[in-house]
Design an enzyme around this catalytic site. Structure first.
Site, short mmCIF file in Angstrom:
data_model
loop_
_atom_site.label_atom_id
_atom_site.label_comp_id
_atom_site.label_asym_id
_atom_site.label_seq_id
_atom_site.Cartn_x
_atom_site.Cartn_y
_atom_site.Cartn_z
N ARG A 110 0.88 -1.18 0.00
CA ARG A 110 0.00 0.00 0.00
C ARG A 110 0.90 1.22 0.00
O ARG A 110 1.68 1.42 0.92
CB ARG A 110 -0.92 0.00 1.22
CG ARG A 110 -1.60 1.33 1.43
CD ARG A 110 -2.71 1.29 2.44
NE ARG A 110 -3.86 0.62 1.90
CZ ARG A 110 -5.09 0.71 2.43
NH1 ARG A 110 -5.30 1.42 3.51
NH2 ARG A 110 -6.11 0.07 1.89
N HIS A 137 -7.39 0.86 -6.38
CA HIS A 137 -7.61 0.01 -5.20
C HIS A 137 -8.30 -1.27 -5.72
O HIS A 137 -9.48 -1.50 -5.47
CB HIS A 137 -8.47 0.76 -4.18
CG HIS A 137 -8.44 0.18 -2.80
ND1 HIS A 137 -7.74 -0.97 -2.49
CD2 HIS A 137 -9.04 0.58 -1.64
CE1 HIS A 137 -7.90 -1.23 -1.21
NE2 HIS A 137 -8.68 -0.32 -0.68
N GLN A 140 -10.23 -3.75 -3.46
CA GLN A 140 -11.52 -3.20 -3.05
C GLN A 140 -12.56 -3.38 -4.16
O GLN A 140 -13.66 -3.86 -3.92
CB GLN A 140 -11.34 -1.70 -2.72
CG GLN A 140 -12.60 -1.05 -2.22
CD GLN A 140 -13.01 -1.57 -0.84
OE1 GLN A 140 -12.23 -1.53 0.08
NE2 GLN A 140 -14.22 -2.06 -0.71
N ASP A 232 -17.24 7.47 -1.18
CA ASP A 232 -15.96 7.34 -0.47
C ASP A 232 -15.58 8.73 0.06
O ASP A 232 -16.20 9.73 -0.32
CB ASP A 232 -14.88 6.81 -1.45
CG ASP A 232 -13.53 6.57 -0.78
OD1 ASP A 232 -13.48 6.45 0.47
OD2 ASP A 232 -12.51 6.49 -1.50
N CYS A 272 -16.37 1.99 0.77
CA CYS A 272 -15.22 1.11 1.01
C CYS A 272 -14.75 1.18 2.46
O CYS A 272 -14.06 0.27 2.93
CB CYS A 272 -14.08 1.48 0.07
SG CYS A 272 -13.58 3.20 0.23
N ARG A 300 -13.80 -8.46 1.84
CA ARG A 300 -12.38 -8.27 1.52
C ARG A 300 -11.61 -9.54 1.85
O ARG A 300 -10.72 -9.96 1.11
CB ARG A 300 -11.81 -7.08 2.31
CG ARG A 300 -12.32 -5.71 1.92
CD ARG A 300 -11.80 -5.25 0.58
NE ARG A 300 -10.36 -5.15 0.54
CZ ARG A 300 -9.64 -4.12 1.00
NH1 ARG A 300 -10.26 -3.07 1.50
NH2 ARG A 300 -8.32 -4.12 0.90
#
Ligand code: CP
Ligand code: NVA
Length: 314
Positions: A110, A137, A140, A232, A272, A300
């Protein structure tokens, strides 16, 4: 016909690198792993394997779901914060990747710059997974389409409306929709549109699946006929200094009860997470009956287990 073998050793940097058939295969496999996990059936598909997880940004879900996922697959995960690595003192990402390839079986990273993930993947001999960059992402978005498929039974023809900042999550949702035939509308203030190059790639991928890709500026218009409404944060990690300015600009894009009424009655609400309650989404909506955000967060785990098992298996 897609087979598990063709995933072995591959990186997972963006959904653009996977075909619609491969994406469906990953979703089916994740569904199986989830069902069986719920029945108490475990598969030690990565027995004895180790995943290194480099974090240059904060994380709650990504860290825990990858770590638990590796454990459930019979493997082990190492949390490597940037400050504890020589990366913080100038060692290159390429050298880090070469060294890690001697100890590990996979790397999740990340970070900020997508190019850094690509450099790491190029230098490493083991699979690299993108755990979020400023651009994408993908873990996600793959989870999100998995969750939508669970709720709506299909992806083709579904209308997802993302309202808010055209950020990493929006970019990845565009790609996910384009690859699976799901129509995606990104509704954002002018100047905050998704990445231009990503949008172009999504539009071209959509030609194969029939997905409709749109970028709009008016939330009320965008919401009409939505099966899925997604939002988001307005200021992503790394944009903290812009948070105040953005809070003003994005106000008309808040996902609240009134805006939600403009979507289909049976539409589901996604985020998310982490959410900034009272900013991009109200308590009423995130805690409301249509919200699937915590299931989305759970997924996830199942989806990333499928990805890891497919790319890291022998
Ligand atoms: N959605 C997500 O990636 O959450 P974290 O930042 O907590 O990992
Ligand atoms: N767009 C957000 C997503 C966090 C999971 C960020 O990059 O901070």
């Amino acid at each position: 016909m897609v087979s598990a073998r063709e995933f072995r050793g591959r990186d997972f940097l963006s959904l653009y690198d996977y075909s619609p058939e491969e994406i469906n295969f990953m979703l089916d496999f994740a569904e199986r792993l989830k069902d069986e996990q719920k029945k108490g059936i475990t598969h030690h598909l990565l027995k004895g394997k180790t995943l290194g997880m480099i974090f240059k940004k904060s994380s709650t879900r990504t860290r825990v779901s990858f770590e638990v996922g590796m454990y459930q697959l019979g493997g082990f995960a190492l949390f490597l914060s940037k400050d504890a690595l020589q990366l913080a003192r100038g060692e290159t990402i390429e050298d880090t990747g070469k060294v890690f390839s001697r100890y590990l079986d996979g790397i999740m990273i990340r970070t900020f710059d997508q190019a850094e993930v690509e450099k790491l993947a190029e230098a490493a001999d083991i699979p690299v997974i993108n755990g979020l960059t400023d651009l994408f992402h993908p873990c996600q978005a793959l989870t999100d389409i998995f969750t939508i498929r669970e709720h709506k039974g299909k992806l083709k023809g579904i209308k997802l409306v993302y309202v808010g900042d055209g950020n990493n999550v929006a970019n990845s949702l565009l790609m996910a929709g384009a690859k699976t035939g799901m129509n995606v509308v990104v509704c954002c203030p002018p100047g905050y549109e998704p990445h231009e190059e990503v949008l172009k790639k999504a539009v071209s991928a959509a030609e194969l699946t029939g997905a409709e890709i749109q970028v709009l500026n008016d939330p009320a218009t965008a919401m009409s006929g939505a099966d899925v409404v997604y939002t988001d944060v307005w200021a992503s990690m790394g944009q903290e200094s812009e948070a105040q300015k953005r809070a003003e600009i994005f106000k008309p894009y808040q996902l609240n009860g009134e805006l939600l009424k403009k979507a289909k009655d049976d539409c589901i609400v996604m985020h998310c997470l982490p959410a900034h309650r009272g900013e991009e989404i109200t308590d009423e909506v995130i805690d409301g009956e249509q919200s699937v955000v915590f299931e989305q967060a759970e997924n996830r785990l199942h989806v990333q287990k499928a990805v890891m098992a497919l790319i890291m298996a022998d």
